[in-house]
Scaffold this motif. Structure first.
Motif, PDB file in Angstrom:
ATOM      1  N   GLN A   1     -56.807 -85.756  28.470  1.00  0.00           N
ATOM      2  CA  GLN A   1     -57.240 -86.443  27.249  1.00  0.00           C
ATOM      3  C   GLN A   1     -56.593 -87.821  27.138  1.00  0.00           C
ATOM      4  O   GLN A   1     -57.206 -88.773  26.662  1.00  0.00           O
ATOM      5  CB  GLN A   1     -56.887 -85.598  26.018  1.00  0.00           C
ATOM      6  CG  GLN A   1     -57.758 -84.378  25.831  1.00  0.00           C
ATOM      7  CD  GLN A   1     -59.169 -84.729  25.367  1.00  0.00           C
ATOM      8  OE1 GLN A   1     -59.399 -85.752  24.737  1.00  0.00           O
ATOM      9  NE2 GLN A   1     -60.114 -83.869  25.671  1.00  0.00           N
TER      10      GLN A   1
ATOM     11  N   ASN B   1     -46.541 -83.850  22.414  1.00  0.00           N
ATOM     12  CA  ASN B   1     -46.904 -82.624  21.703  1.00  0.00           C
ATOM     13  C   ASN B   1     -46.655 -82.844  20.212  1.00  0.00           C
ATOM     14  O   ASN B   1     -45.535 -83.177  19.807  1.00  0.00           O
ATOM     15  CB  ASN B   1     -46.042 -81.473  22.227  1.00  0.00           C
ATOM     16  CG  ASN B   1     -46.509 -80.134  21.713  1.00  0.00           C
ATOM     17  OD1 ASN B   1     -47.016 -80.018  20.597  1.00  0.00           O
ATOM     18  ND2 ASN B   1     -46.354 -79.115  22.533  1.00  0.00           N
ATOM     19  N   ALA B   2     -47.679 -82.620  19.405  1.00  0.00           N
ATOM     20  CA  ALA B   2     -47.569 -82.890  17.969  1.00  0.00           C
ATOM     21  C   ALA B   2     -46.535 -81.991  17.289  1.00  0.00           C
ATOM     22  O   ALA B   2     -46.098 -82.283  16.172  1.00  0.00           O
ATOM     23  CB  ALA B   2     -48.927 -82.712  17.308  1.00  0.00           C
TER      24      ALA B   2
ATOM     25  N   PHE C   1     -56.630 -85.440  12.402  1.00  0.00           N
ATOM     26  CA  PHE C   1     -58.058 -85.175  12.204  1.00  0.00           C
ATOM     27  C   PHE C   1     -58.484 -83.952  13.014  1.00  0.00           C
ATOM     28  O   PHE C   1     -58.538 -84.007  14.244  1.00  0.00           O
ATOM     29  CB  PHE C   1     -58.834 -86.428  12.637  1.00  0.00           C
ATOM     30  CG  PHE C   1     -60.260 -86.504  12.148  1.00  0.00           C
ATOM     31  CD1 PHE C   1     -60.548 -86.863  10.834  1.00  0.00           C
ATOM     32  CD2 PHE C   1     -61.316 -86.240  13.002  1.00  0.00           C
ATOM     33  CE1 PHE C   1     -61.861 -86.971  10.384  1.00  0.00           C
ATOM     34  CE2 PHE C   1     -62.640 -86.342  12.561  1.00  0.00           C
ATOM     35  CZ  PHE C   1     -62.910 -86.714  11.256  1.00  0.00           C
ATOM     36  N   PHE C   2     -58.754 -82.847  12.316  1.00  0.00           N
ATOM     37  CA  PHE C   2     -59.261 -81.615  12.930  1.00  0.00           C
ATOM     38  C   PHE C   2     -58.391 -81.094  14.076  1.00  0.00           C
ATOM     39  O   PHE C   2     -58.895 -80.596  15.074  1.00  0.00           O
ATOM     40  CB  PHE C   2     -60.717 -81.797  13.399  1.00  0.00           C
ATOM     41  CG  PHE C   2     -61.687 -81.793  12.245  1.00  0.00           C
ATOM     42  CD1 PHE C   2     -62.170 -80.596  11.758  1.00  0.00           C
ATOM     43  CD2 PHE C   2     -62.064 -82.971  11.625  1.00  0.00           C
ATOM     44  CE1 PHE C   2     -63.040 -80.578  10.667  1.00  0.00           C
ATOM     45  CE2 PHE C   2     -62.934 -82.960  10.531  1.00  0.00           C
ATOM     46  CZ  PHE C   2     -63.425 -81.769  10.059  1.00  0.00           C
TER      47      PHE C   2
ATOM     48  N   TYR D   1     -61.646 -79.392  25.990  1.00  0.00           N
ATOM     49  CA  TYR D   1     -60.686 -80.498  26.088  1.00  0.00           C
ATOM     50  C   TYR D   1     -60.070 -80.699  27.460  1.00  0.00           C
ATOM     51  O   TYR D   1     -59.536 -81.773  27.729  1.00  0.00           O
ATOM     52  CB  TYR D   1     -59.558 -80.301  25.063  1.00  0.00           C
ATOM     53  CG  TYR D   1     -60.075 -80.248  23.651  1.00  0.00           C
ATOM     54  CD1 TYR D   1     -60.798 -81.315  23.131  1.00  0.00           C
ATOM     55  CD2 TYR D   1     -59.887 -79.131  22.861  1.00  0.00           C
ATOM     56  CE1 TYR D   1     -61.312 -81.266  21.841  1.00  0.00           C
ATOM     57  CE2 TYR D   1     -60.392 -79.069  21.569  1.00  0.00           C
ATOM     58  CZ  TYR D   1     -61.098 -80.144  21.067  1.00  0.00           C
ATOM     59  OH  TYR D   1     -61.620 -80.097  19.809  1.00  0.00           O
TER      60      TYR D   1
ATOM     61  N   GLU E   1     -57.209 -75.828  15.239  1.00  0.00           N
ATOM     62  CA  GLU E   1     -57.288 -75.468  16.663  1.00  0.00           C
ATOM     63  C   GLU E   1     -55.968 -74.930  17.202  1.00  0.00           C
ATOM     64  O   GLU E   1     -55.839 -74.728  18.412  1.00  0.00           O
ATOM     65  CB  GLU E   1     -57.745 -76.687  17.468  1.00  0.00           C
ATOM     66  CG  GLU E   1     -59.175 -77.061  17.095  1.00  0.00           C
ATOM     67  CD  GLU E   1     -59.839 -78.053  18.008  1.00  0.00           C
ATOM     68  OE1 GLU E   1     -59.124 -78.735  18.751  1.00  0.00           O
ATOM     69  OE2 GLU E   1     -61.070 -78.145  17.955  1.00  0.00           O
TER      70      GLU E   1
ATOM     71  N   TYR F   1     -62.731 -87.014  19.708  1.00  0.00           N
ATOM     72  CA  TYR F   1     -63.933 -87.513  20.377  1.00  0.00           C
ATOM     73  C   TYR F   1     -64.688 -88.501  19.484  1.00  0.00           C
ATOM     74  O   TYR F   1     -64.517 -88.509  18.266  1.00  0.00           O
ATOM     75  CB  TYR F   1     -64.850 -86.342  20.737  1.00  0.00           C
ATOM     76  CG  TYR F   1     -64.358 -85.510  21.902  1.00  0.00           C
ATOM     77  CD1 TYR F   1     -63.944 -86.121  23.078  1.00  0.00           C
ATOM     78  CD2 TYR F   1     -64.321 -84.127  21.830  1.00  0.00           C
ATOM     79  CE1 TYR F   1     -63.497 -85.368  24.156  1.00  0.00           C
ATOM     80  CE2 TYR F   1     -63.882 -83.362  22.905  1.00  0.00           C
ATOM     81  CZ  TYR F   1     -63.472 -83.988  24.064  1.00  0.00           C
ATOM     82  OH  TYR F   1     -63.035 -83.246  25.123  1.00  0.00           O
TER      83      TYR F   1
ATOM     84  N   ALA G   1     -55.938 -86.625  20.238  1.00  0.00           N
ATOM     85  CA  ALA G   1     -57.152 -87.395  20.520  1.00  0.00           C
ATOM     86  C   ALA G   1     -58.337 -86.802  19.753  1.00  0.00           C
ATOM     87  O   ALA G   1     -58.363 -85.606  19.461  1.00  0.00           O
ATOM     88  CB  ALA G   1     -57.444 -87.376  22.016  1.00  0.00           C
TER      89      ALA G   1
ATOM     90  N   ASP H   1     -51.503 -87.150  22.598  1.00  0.00           N
ATOM     91  CA  ASP H   1     -52.208 -85.891  22.862  1.00  0.00           C
ATOM     92  C   ASP H   1     -51.364 -85.114  23.866  1.00  0.00           C
ATOM     93  O   ASP H   1     -50.695 -85.702  24.713  1.00  0.00           O
ATOM     94  CB  ASP H   1     -53.616 -86.136  23.427  1.00  0.00           C
ATOM     95  CG  ASP H   1     -54.495 -84.895  23.296  1.00  0.00           C
ATOM     96  OD1 ASP H   1     -55.355 -84.860  22.388  1.00  0.00           O
ATOM     97  OD2 ASP H   1     -54.320 -83.945  24.093  1.00  0.00           O
ATOM     98  N   VAL H   2     -51.433 -83.797  23.754  1.00  0.00           N
ATOM     99  CA  VAL H   2     -50.623 -82.965  24.644  1.00  0.00           C
ATOM    100  C   VAL H   2     -51.225 -82.886  26.048  1.00  0.00           C
ATOM    101  O   VAL H   2     -50.517 -82.590  27.007  1.00  0.00           O
ATOM    102  CB  VAL H   2     -50.431 -81.560  24.007  1.00  0.00           C
ATOM    103  CG1 VAL H   2     -51.692 -80.706  24.143  1.00  0.00           C
ATOM    104  CG2 VAL H   2     -49.223 -80.854  24.564  1.00  0.00           C
TER     105      VAL H   2
ATOM    106  N   TYR I   1     -52.343 -71.620  24.046  1.00  0.00           N
ATOM    107  CA  TYR I   1     -53.523 -71.469  23.176  1.00  0.00           C
ATOM    108  C   TYR I   1     -54.614 -72.458  23.562  1.00  0.00           C
ATOM    109  O   TYR I   1     -55.804 -72.156  23.462  1.00  0.00           O
ATOM    110  CB  TYR I   1     -53.137 -71.648  21.687  1.00  0.00           C
ATOM    111  CG  TYR I   1     -52.695 -73.051  21.314  1.00  0.00           C
ATOM    112  CD1 TYR I   1     -53.634 -74.067  21.105  1.00  0.00           C
ATOM    113  CD2 TYR I   1     -51.353 -73.377  21.184  1.00  0.00           C
ATOM    114  CE1 TYR I   1     -53.235 -75.355  20.782  1.00  0.00           C
ATOM    115  CE2 TYR I   1     -50.954 -74.645  20.874  1.00  0.00           C
ATOM    116  CZ  TYR I   1     -51.892 -75.635  20.672  1.00  0.00           C
ATOM    117  OH  TYR I   1     -51.487 -76.912  20.376  1.00  0.00           O
TER     118      TYR I   1
END
Ligand SMILES: C[S@@+](CC[C@H](N)C(=O)[O-])C[C@H]1O[C@@H](n2cnc3c(N)ncnc32)[C@H](O)[C@@H]1O
Length: 237
Positions: A106, A126-127, A141-142, A33, A146, A80, A78, A101-102, A24
């Protein structure tokens, strides 16, 4: 292409050849990204602020105020702009911030940004995978808007599992705006064309994406006519 030798060959074979970024992310967000030429521009505070319609500072502060100096906090992706530096400052010299971050690109970028700040570690992860340790807090955060809905479930579950008793997970993200919100038509276009997985969050609570909800006390605040939300899940002490 030859399969990699050495440590990479012990990982999932497809990930070892393709890299660890989920499909994805490659399909929808390479421009945002994964293309290293775009990162310095998107990292500018003024760009982050514009993308969030001038609400970046307010939303960051809303997240930071949930944490105390000395806390051990995981940031699972991550972000920005000055987000991680400001969160590290909030946690102070006795605190600890781990940014994951995956995407390796990043990670390299964030490592440079955070170099020399005490108490900060930046590493690939990976989260959706188990965090592997307990933390005082999670600051997400955001990220959720995604990822596809099944990934939302996996990520929320893994992050909640990492919260120690008495700790909390903080999710700041998009939310369904009020019916007469003047930006509703524009954001509808943005979600359809650029952020397709945000649609899964419209009209649905974050806690509905997990079967762990019962172990937490949940509270939610919305901002900017309901376009944004902060959801805090606190685990009983
Ligand atoms: C936090 S989100 C969006 C942040 C926000 N739009 C900003 O201003 O940066 C973006 C990051 O999430 C990362 N990401 C996407 N899926 C992930 C996953 N499953 N685990 C960890 N990081 C992930 C991407 O590589 C990207 O760096």
């Amino acid at each position: 292409m030859n399969k990699p030798q050495g440590p990479l060959s012990r990982l999932d074979p497809e990930a070892a050849v393709m890299g660890p970024e989920p499909d994805y992310l490659r399909k929808t967000y390479t421009w945002a990204y994964l293309n290293p030429r775009h990162l310095p521009f998107l990292d500018r505070g003024v760009v982050v602020s514009a993308i969030l319609w001038g609400n970046a500072n307010r939303l960051m502060e809303a997240a930071f105020q949930e944490f105390q100096p000395g806390d051990d906090v995981l940031q699972p992706a991550a972000v920005y702009g000055p987000f991680s530096k400001r969160l590290a400052k909030r946690l102070g010299a006795d605190g600890r911030l781990e940014v994951r971050d995956v995407a390796p690109v990043q990670i390299a970028f964030t490592q440079r940004k955070m170099a020399g700040i005490p108490g900060v570690t930046v590493r690939q992860g990976n989260a959706a995978d188990p965090v592997g340790r307990q933390v005082d807090g999670v600051c997400c955060f955001f990220l959720l808007h995604e990822v596809p809905d099944d990934w939302k479930r996996r990520i929320i579950g893994s992050l909640l599992d990492a919260v120690r008793p008495g700790g909390k997970a903080v999710f700041v993200d998009y939310h369904q705006p009020a019916a007469l919100h003047p930006l509703r038509p524009i954001m509808s276009g943005v979600f359809h064309w650029l952020e397709p997985y945000a649609l899964g969050m419209m009209g649905k609570e974050i806690q509905e994406f997990t079967d762990r909800a019962g172990a937490f006390t949940w509270r939610k605040e919305t901002y900017f006519g309901g376009l944004y939300q902060k959801v805090v899940a606190e685990r009983a002490a």
